[in-house]
Scaffold this motif. Structure first.
Motif, short mmCIF file in Angstrom:
data_model
loop_
_atom_site.label_atom_id
_atom_site.label_comp_id
_atom_site.label_asym_id
_atom_site.label_seq_id
_atom_site.Cartn_x
_atom_site.Cartn_y
_atom_site.Cartn_z
N GLU A 1 -7.13 6.26 4.39
CA GLU A 1 -8.03 5.95 3.30
C GLU A 1 -7.13 5.66 1.73
O GLU A 1 -7.40 5.20 1.21
CB GLU A 1 -8.90 7.05 3.30
N ALA A 2 -6.00 6.67 1.73
CA ALA A 2 -5.28 6.43 0.65
C ALA A 2 -4.46 5.13 0.44
O ALA A 2 -4.66 4.40 -0.57
CB ALA A 2 -4.09 7.58 0.70
N LEU A 3 -4.09 4.82 1.61
CA LEU A 3 -3.45 3.39 1.61
C LEU A 3 -4.48 2.10 1.03
O LEU A 3 -4.04 1.13 0.29
CB LEU A 3 -2.91 2.95 2.92
N GLN A 4 -5.56 2.28 1.53
CA GLN A 4 -6.86 1.48 1.25
C GLN A 4 -7.30 1.70 -0.14
O GLN A 4 -7.81 0.66 -0.86
CB GLN A 4 -7.87 1.61 2.12
N SER A 5 -6.91 2.56 -0.98
CA SER A 5 -7.21 2.87 -2.20
C SER A 5 -6.54 1.98 -3.22
O SER A 5 -6.72 1.75 -4.49
CB SER A 5 -7.11 4.34 -2.56
N ILE A 6 -5.32 1.68 -2.42
CA ILE A 6 -4.46 0.81 -3.69
C ILE A 6 -5.09 -0.76 -3.64
O ILE A 6 -5.36 -1.46 -2.83
CB ILE A 6 -3.08 0.49 -3.03
N ALA B 1 0.92 -1.26 0.01
CA ALA B 1 -0.03 -0.04 -0.08
C ALA B 1 0.88 1.39 -0.06
O ALA B 1 0.64 2.27 -0.67
CB ALA B 1 -0.94 0.23 1.34
N TRP B 2 1.89 1.35 0.78
CA TRP B 2 2.98 2.33 0.78
C TRP B 2 3.49 2.60 -0.60
O TRP B 2 3.61 3.61 -1.15
CB TRP B 2 3.75 2.44 1.98
N LYS B 3 3.94 1.49 -1.12
CA LYS B 3 4.58 1.51 -2.31
C LYS B 3 3.63 2.30 -3.64
O LYS B 3 4.03 3.17 -4.28
CB LYS B 3 5.01 0.37 -2.63
N ASP C 1 -2.55 13.20 -8.01
CA ASP C 1 -3.57 12.39 -7.60
C ASP C 1 -3.87 12.65 -6.12
O ASP C 1 -3.23 12.85 -5.23
CB ASP C 1 -3.30 10.79 -7.72
N PRO C 2 -5.14 12.85 -5.71
CA PRO C 2 -5.52 13.16 -4.40
C PRO C 2 -5.27 12.10 -3.30
O PRO C 2 -5.17 12.42 -2.13
CB PRO C 2 -7.17 13.20 -4.51
N HIS C 3 -4.85 10.73 -3.60
CA HIS C 3 -4.56 10.09 -2.80
C HIS C 3 -2.93 9.58 -2.98
O HIS C 3 -2.33 8.65 -2.19
CB HIS C 3 -4.82 8.67 -3.24
N SER C 4 -1.85 10.35 -3.63
CA SER C 4 -0.79 10.05 -3.92
C SER C 4 -0.11 10.70 -2.58
O SER C 4 -0.59 11.79 -1.64
CB SER C 4 -0.26 11.11 -4.95
N PHE C 5 0.95 10.09 -2.17
CA PHE C 5 1.74 10.45 -0.83
C PHE C 5 2.42 12.00 -0.90
O PHE C 5 2.46 12.54 0.06
CB PHE C 5 2.68 9.57 -0.73
#
Length: 540
Positions: A94-99, A33-35, A44-48
């Protein structure tokens, strides 16, 4: 929502132990997920890069070019500090869970006060150079972040300190990450060349963490904790949310302490200490050599959010917040003292983008830039949306250290026979970057370290127009009482106390034992040629 439906955030050390025992899926999914979020396009709104930048650079919002605004969206030194960061880590989760394939991943916490951390330092999965994922050896996604594009420091007066190019990789103690000018790059290259061995650097980092977590002194054959571990315990005794939530409010409470009362510790205080320990500050004790010039990204507000360890640290800070809520009966409501120091948008840091300068904060103040959808309409989150993490967010924490203090009872005082050293009138405007205020006293013939207050700051706060009446920093330390507290004894105690201010430019100011007038100075000069930082000291 029933307990069985709650999603659980676990200790990263527990997940790592499961991995080492053959149960690899949870840690592998976390790494995947972090990768994934680190590889998303920068916009991207979910990008780190996008989310990490909300804390400081590069997304300061529509006020970055004006001295009316200061820093990123983060809230520090005010009553929104715990709740803003609570929503922040939720958005990372939530971003991690989007992967794809990582829908059940939860953000773990680094349990900074468990026995493993107190003995070894940072869990190795946060510092290992590589990780094997899907049969391939990859760079560990949790140890650093490589910028996918340039970040540019546009704040007038910063002299491009935070400029960092595409391809820059975040660093931690003992390395430096300042590359904003030709001189910075030259100095940083020279500094980092002293530390070519990655694994040895991790050892140096962990030794520094252990020093911050475990420092103590011996008085009358009794061990007195002066460390961050104790600060976490002490913050759980803060009597109300206002002073628990931030250093500004706690300082106001402590400056008005009645004689015989010990200072309160805010949650933000040990939080700051861990930032500086990871980011590049030695604890100024005298049993080891400091490493000047270490300027890691976690040590500065503008880049801290771009180091992955930030989120494991803040997940733990949120866990301690929840423990305090349970202990004091504030799981469903919080109370803020109206118009108290720490309740204004310019307290400590200047207003966040989207908030008016010099306006009052309350539980309905927006936690920008985070949005929640309610009845089909989008609006900013506020603190009322996240007071009860179980009922409102559907999240809870696994059992960890400090949980034994969640019951509504007082902790046993470590040192009831103590006076309080009050250090005030420190103007942070001329101080470049984060710094430390340390107290020492000659006890039983030996100079002993009583404690250090870490100040997480920016490089040039003097350029923030709306900060100019909110630049005073205070610190409070317990002083063991060794004799009768007569006026003569207190005068002798004051003479035995030394205060030192350490910053990125070395020793910036300190007390002179030949003075005992409560306004102590030392003839130190900043690299800029400016006078030393002065301050006021009293013992009550």
């Amino acid at each position: 929502m029933s307990v069985t439906q709650l999603k659980v955030r676990k200790s990263i050390s527990v997940i790592q132990r499961d991995y080492e025992n053959g149960n690899k899926k949870e840690l592998e999914d976390l790494m995947r997920a972090w990768k994934g979020i680190k590889e998303l396009p920068a916009d991207d709104p979910h990008s780190f890069f996008k989310l990490g930048g909300f804390h400081g650079e590069p997304f300061r919002g529509a006020g970055w070019g004006s001295s009316a605004y200061w820093g990123g969206y983060c809230n520090h030194g005010n009553v929104l500090f715990p709740t803003w960061h609570r929503i922040y880590i939720l958005k990372i989760e939530e971003a991690l869970q989007s992967i794809k394939g990582c829908e059940t991943v939860m953000l773990p916490y680094w349990d900074e006060t468990d026995e493993e951390s107190l003995q070894k330092g940072i869990p190795s999965c946060l510092t290992d150079e590589f990780f094997e994922l899907d049969g391939k050896k990859i760079a560990n996604p949790l140890r650093s972040f490589v910028f996918p594009k340039n970040i540019v420091d546009n704040v007038q007066g910063d002299n491009n300190l935070y400029n960092k190019p595409k391809g820059y990789e975040t660093v931690r103690y003992p390395l430096s990450g300042l590359v904003g000018s030709d001189e910075d790059r030259k100095n940083t290259a020279k500094h980092n060349a002293q530390f070519p061995d990655y694994n040895n650097n991790v050892k140096i980092l962990n030794n520094n963490i252990l020093n911050w977590l475990n420092s103590y002194i011996i008085v009358k054959k009794k061990k007195i904790e002066t460390n961050v571990n104790q600060k976490f315990k002490d913050c759980l005794e803060a009597p109300n949310y206002t002073v628990f939530s931030n250093t500004t409010s706690a300082s106001e409470w402590n400056i008005n302490l009645e004689e015989g009362s010990l200072p309160v510790v805010s949650l933000e205080s040990p939080h700051n200490s861990i930032h500086l320990a990871v980011g590049g500050c030695d604890l100024p004790t005298y049993d080891r050599s400091p490493i000047p010039g270490a300027n890691g990204d976690m040590g500065e507000n503008d880049t801290a959010g771009l180091d992955p360890i930030f989120y494991f640290h803040h997940c733990n800070i949120d866990r301690v917040f929840w423990i305090w809520q349970k202990k004091h009966g504030f799981t469903d409501h919080l109370e803020i003292f109206p118009e108290y120091p720490g309740t204004n948008t310019v307290d400590n840091q200047g207003p966040t983008p989207g908030m008016a300068p010099n306006s009052w904060l309350d539980l309905e103040s927006p936690l920008n830039p985070f949005k929640i959808t309610e009845k089909g309409k989008e609006r900013p989150y506020n603190s009322l949306d996240c007071i009860n993490i179980e009922k409102q967010l559907g999240i809870t924490y696994s059992k960890g250290s400090l949980d034994q203090f969640s019951e509504a009872k007082l902790l046993k005082a470590e040192n009831e026979d103590a006076k309080v050293i009050k250090v005030s009138r420190i103007n942070k405007a001329p101080i470049r970057g984060s710094f430390m205020i340390s107290a020492f006293a000659t006890i039983e013939g030996k100079k002993q370290h009583l404690g250090t207050e870490a100040v997480l700051s920016r490089w040039n706060s003097q350029y923030c127009a709306n900060c100019q009446t909110h630049l005073e920093v205070k610190a409070f330390f317990k002083l063991p009482v060794l004799e009768e507290t007569s006026k003569d004894a207190l005068k002798a105690s004051l003479n035995s106390v030394e205060i030192e201010i350490h910053g990125r430019d070395g020793v910036l100011g300190g007390s002179d034992n030949e003075n005992n007038d409560g306004n102590l100075k030392k003839a130190a000069v900043l690299k800029s040629g400016k006078p030393p930082i002065t301050f006021h000291v009293e013992i009550v």
